[in-house]
Design an enzyme around this catalytic site. Structure first.
Site, PDB file in Angstrom:
ATOM      1  N   GLU A 100     -22.885   7.944 -32.194  1.00  0.00           N
ATOM      2  CA  GLU A 100     -21.673   7.565 -31.465  1.00  0.00           C
ATOM      3  C   GLU A 100     -20.490   7.373 -32.406  1.00  0.00           C
ATOM      4  OE1 GLU A 100     -21.046   7.807 -28.421  1.00  0.00           O
ATOM      5  OE2 GLU A 100     -23.062   8.063 -27.631  1.00  0.00           O
ATOM      6  N   TYR A 104     -16.707   0.652 -26.261  1.00  0.00           N
ATOM      7  CA  TYR A 104     -17.438   1.865 -25.868  1.00  0.00           C
ATOM      8  C   TYR A 104     -18.767   1.976 -26.617  1.00  0.00           C
ATOM      9  CZ  TYR A 104     -19.157   6.536 -25.772  1.00  0.00           C
ATOM     10  OH  TYR A 104     -20.008   7.596 -25.654  1.00  0.00           O
ATOM     11  N   ASP A 152     -15.965   6.727 -22.233  1.00  0.00           N
ATOM     12  CA  ASP A 152     -15.163   7.469 -23.217  1.00  0.00           C
ATOM     13  C   ASP A 152     -14.244   8.429 -22.457  1.00  0.00           C
ATOM     14  OD1 ASP A 152     -16.814   9.442 -22.290  1.00  0.00           O
ATOM     15  OD2 ASP A 152     -17.542  10.086 -24.250  1.00  0.00           O
TER      16      ASP A 152
END
Ligand code: SF4
Length: 351
Positions: free
Chosen positions: A39, A122, A140
């Site tokens: 990520e 996030y 996102d």
């Protein structure tokens, strides 16, 4: 999206899920370290680019402990080319914090995750959902687009963000939250694409308000962009008789912090007066301004650089400041050298 839609999305995911190097096989949970690493890498970077970097990182540092124990310079070097280098520094700091504060185990708790360097809402939600199956809502850009279209939210970005966050959170199912988060990411990346969404093959088509109103492709709306300014300067490529180039270390904080760089004049907005900028050369030398130049775009500005080249003589080497080093061209790949600096050296070598 009602639960029926979540169910449809999950059924679609079971058939169409993308294979990613960081994803566990169907039915298994991905290790938090792999979720976190992927990520962070995927922020601002495409999946295709991240593939190789991810493989290289987990091969070299298979655990968060191994990454925490690595010298920062090694991590920055391995990151070189991925851009947004603050992420690499935060990655290293984050690994250390996981080891020091949590004994090498990523926490499941949102507050503890958010307290780690480089982890925002996030990434925390993605880790909680994908690694621990908590019903956390990871929103996102892809998910923003899907939600704005699905619910036909007309307020432009960025003002619509809080509403998207709220509505997205309401839609997360209590079961298979990790798969749901990844299904939303996949749907946004492969079906509900920015241009020409493939509504006819979309599992959410029946309940999609944006499609029903015929405005899906226009959503999410965006406030008009402010133009990026352009900064200009002169980059100084100094080589020695062995063909090595002079690099210096940037300050640890700020843009490209801690990375290597080709020395340059200050980057300023407005017209560049080359004769003035040449006075900022790292050493006095017979600087030759090369034809053409280098252009690079950062998040907040464009950069245009004129490249000057000179060959150093031994007497001038004594005047080099600490933090600088001669690096031969074949060793450049081992350095923490950002893309813009590689472009500058490539330009000088091509002339
Ligand atoms: Fe996106 Fe079309 Fe699916 Fe709506 S129906 S979510 S606009 S792909």
């Amino acid at each position: 999206m009602t639960i029926t839609h979540a169910t449809r999305l999950l059924a679609w995911y079971d058939r169409h899920r993308r294979t990613m190097p960081w994803r566990a096989p169907a039915g298994e949970r991905t290790e938090p370290y792999r979720v976190w690493l992927s990520e962070i890498m995927l922020q601002q970077t495409t999946v295709v680019t991240v593939h190789d970097y991810f493989h290289r990182f987990v091969k070299r540092w298979p655990t968060v402990e191994a990454l925490a124990a690595a010298p920062l310079d090694d991590v920055l070097s391995a990151w070189a080319g991925l851009g947004y280098y603050a992420r690499a520094r935060n990655l290293h700091a984050g690994a250390k914090a996981v080891v020091e504060r949590h004994g090498g185990h990523f926490p499941e708790d949102a507050a503890a995750l958010l307290a780690l360097p480089g982890i925002g809402p996030y990434t925390a939600a993605a880790i909680r959902a994908i690694a621990f199956d908590h019903p956390a809502s990871a929103v996102d850009g892809n998910v923003e687009r899907v939600i704005a279209r699905l619910l036909a939210l007309q307020t432009p970005l960025p003002d619509v963000k809080p509403e998207i966050q709220l509505r997205a959170a309401e839609l997360v199912p209590t079961k298979r939250a990790g798969d749901y988060a990844q299904a939303m990411m996949d749907l946004g990346a492969t079906v509900c694409t920015p241009r020409k969404p493939s509504c006819v093959i979309c599992p959410l088509m029946a309940g999609c308000e944006g499609r029903r109103q015929g405005i899906a492709e226009e959503l999410p709306r965006r406030a008009p962009k402010t133009l990026k300014p352009t900064r200009r300067g002169v980059a100084f490529v100094l080589s020695n008789r062995e063909g090595a180039v002079l690099l210096r270390k940037r300050p640890p904080r700020g843009l490209l912090g801690g990375m290597d760089e080709v020395p340059s004049s200050a980057w300023r907005e407005g017209r560049l007066v080359v004769a003035e900028a040449l006075k900022e050369a790292p050493v006095p030398a017979n600087w030759k301004v090369l034809e053409g130049g280098v252009r690079h775009t950062f998040t907040h500005f464009h950069l245009e650089l004129v490249v000057a080249h000179a060959t150093a003589t031994t007497s001038r080497l004594a005047k080099l400041s600490p933090g600088t080093a001669w690096v031969t061209l074949d060793k450049l790949t081992e350095r923490a050298l950002p893309t813009v600096m590689r472009k500058i050296i490539a330009h000088a070598v091509s002339k």
